[in-house]
Design a protein around this motif. Sequence first.
Motif, PDB file in Angstrom:
ATOM      1  N   GLU A 103       0.838  -1.203   0.000  1.00 51.56           N
ATOM      2  CA  GLU A 103       0.000   0.000   0.000  1.00 51.56           C
ATOM      3  C   GLU A 103       0.873   1.254   0.000  1.00 51.56           C
ATOM      4  O   GLU A 103       2.085   1.184   0.196  1.00 51.56           O
ATOM      5  N   ASP A 104       0.258   2.396  -0.178  1.00 50.54           N
ATOM      6  CA  ASP A 104       0.941   3.687  -0.245  1.00 50.54           C
ATOM      7  C   ASP A 104       1.550   4.024   1.122  1.00 50.54           C
ATOM      8  O   ASP A 104       0.825   4.362   2.065  1.00 50.54           O
ATOM      9  N   MET A 105       2.870   3.944   1.219  1.00 50.07           N
ATOM     10  CA  MET A 105       3.547   4.169   2.497  1.00 50.07           C
ATOM     11  C   MET A 105       3.479   5.631   2.936  1.00 50.07           C
ATOM     12  O   MET A 105       3.407   5.921   4.127  1.00 50.07           O
ATOM     13  N   GLU A 106       3.491   6.550   1.986  1.00 49.81           N
ATOM     14  CA  GLU A 106       3.397   7.975   2.336  1.00 49.81           C
ATOM     15  C   GLU A 106       2.023   8.285   2.928  1.00 49.81           C
ATOM     16  O   GLU A 106       1.919   8.981   3.942  1.00 49.81           O
ATOM     17  N   ALA A 107       0.974   7.767   2.314  1.00 54.22           N
ATOM     18  CA  ALA A 107      -0.373   7.973   2.842  1.00 54.22           C
ATOM     19  C   ALA A 107      -0.502   7.342   4.225  1.00 54.22           C
ATOM     20  O   ALA A 107      -1.108   7.930   5.136  1.00 54.22           O
ATOM     21  N   ALA A 108       0.079   6.162   4.389  1.00 51.31           N
ATOM     22  CA  ALA A 108       0.045   5.489   5.692  1.00 51.31           C
ATOM     23  C   ALA A 108       0.780   6.308   6.748  1.00 51.31           C
ATOM     24  O   ALA A 108       0.333   6.403   7.897  1.00 51.31           O
ATOM     25  N   ALA A 109       1.904   6.916   6.364  1.00 53.93           N
ATOM     26  CA  ALA A 109       2.666   7.747   7.304  1.00 53.93           C
ATOM     27  C   ALA A 109       1.836   8.939   7.770  1.00 53.93           C
ATOM     28  O   ALA A 109       1.770   9.239   8.965  1.00 53.93           O
ATOM     29  N   VAL A 110       1.193   9.614   6.831  1.00 51.25           N
ATOM     30  CA  VAL A 110       0.382  10.794   7.183  1.00 51.25           C
ATOM     31  C   VAL A 110      -0.789  10.386   8.075  1.00 51.25           C
ATOM     32  O   VAL A 110      -1.032  10.993   9.120  1.00 51.25           O
ATOM     33  N   ALA A 111      -1.519   9.339   7.674  1.00 51.40           N
ATOM     34  CA  ALA A 111      -2.673   8.901   8.462  1.00 51.40           C
ATOM     35  C   ALA A 111      -2.252   8.413   9.840  1.00 51.40           C
ATOM     36  O   ALA A 111      -2.902   8.721  10.844  1.00 51.40           O
ATOM     37  N   GLY A 112      -1.157   7.666   9.890  1.00 46.87           N
ATOM     38  CA  GLY A 112      -0.671   7.176  11.178  1.00 46.87           C
ATOM     39  C   GLY A 112      -0.237   8.305  12.100  1.00 46.87           C
ATOM     40  O   GLY A 112      -0.570   8.318  13.283  1.00 46.87           O
TER      41      GLY A 112
END
Length: 195
Positions: free
Chosen positions: A38-47
Amino acid sequence: MKLDQMDLLLKQALKPGRYIHSVNTMKAAVSLAEHYGEDMEAAAVAGLLHDCAKNLRDDETLEYCRIHGIELSELEKRQVFLMHGEVGAILACEKYGVNDEIVLNAIRYHTTGYPEMNMMDKIIFLADYIEPGRTHSEVDNVRKLAYEDINRALIGSFDNIIKYVIHQRGLIHPNTIKARNSILMLISDNNQIRI
């Protein structure tokens, strides 16, 4: 806004322990996103931003809901803290410049879950549950499952959360029950076994 700018702003907005939890959740989310493609950048922001509204007082949370036309159920009026995900999605957009609906939705539902969770929703929900600062007795099994079968890991986390809320004599959000049932049916359909 770039992730490092979000990080600085968040560090100023949260209590130190909550900030550390947010960074740990971000790291767990990136790890899960990488594992599941999955999109790691999106996961970083959401996390990172999942708890950006957590330190608001109940009256502040209620005011955000009023201003943004969010109608609260009777359960949500009694347990306003459950709304920190919904209000967090608003803050992520307004204060941190996030406009990716996938990220905002993962923030919105990280506390309760909801039926038809997509992979990013599942990743953020689980990252919040399994981040390294979590030390409750049931977390190790879910941590292991998170990298083997994300749906079974979610069932484990939902079961543990529901047991905890029952033990606390708290109210269980209907989205949590619906999310659990939805994933159980998905597991059953995929394995072609009866629940």
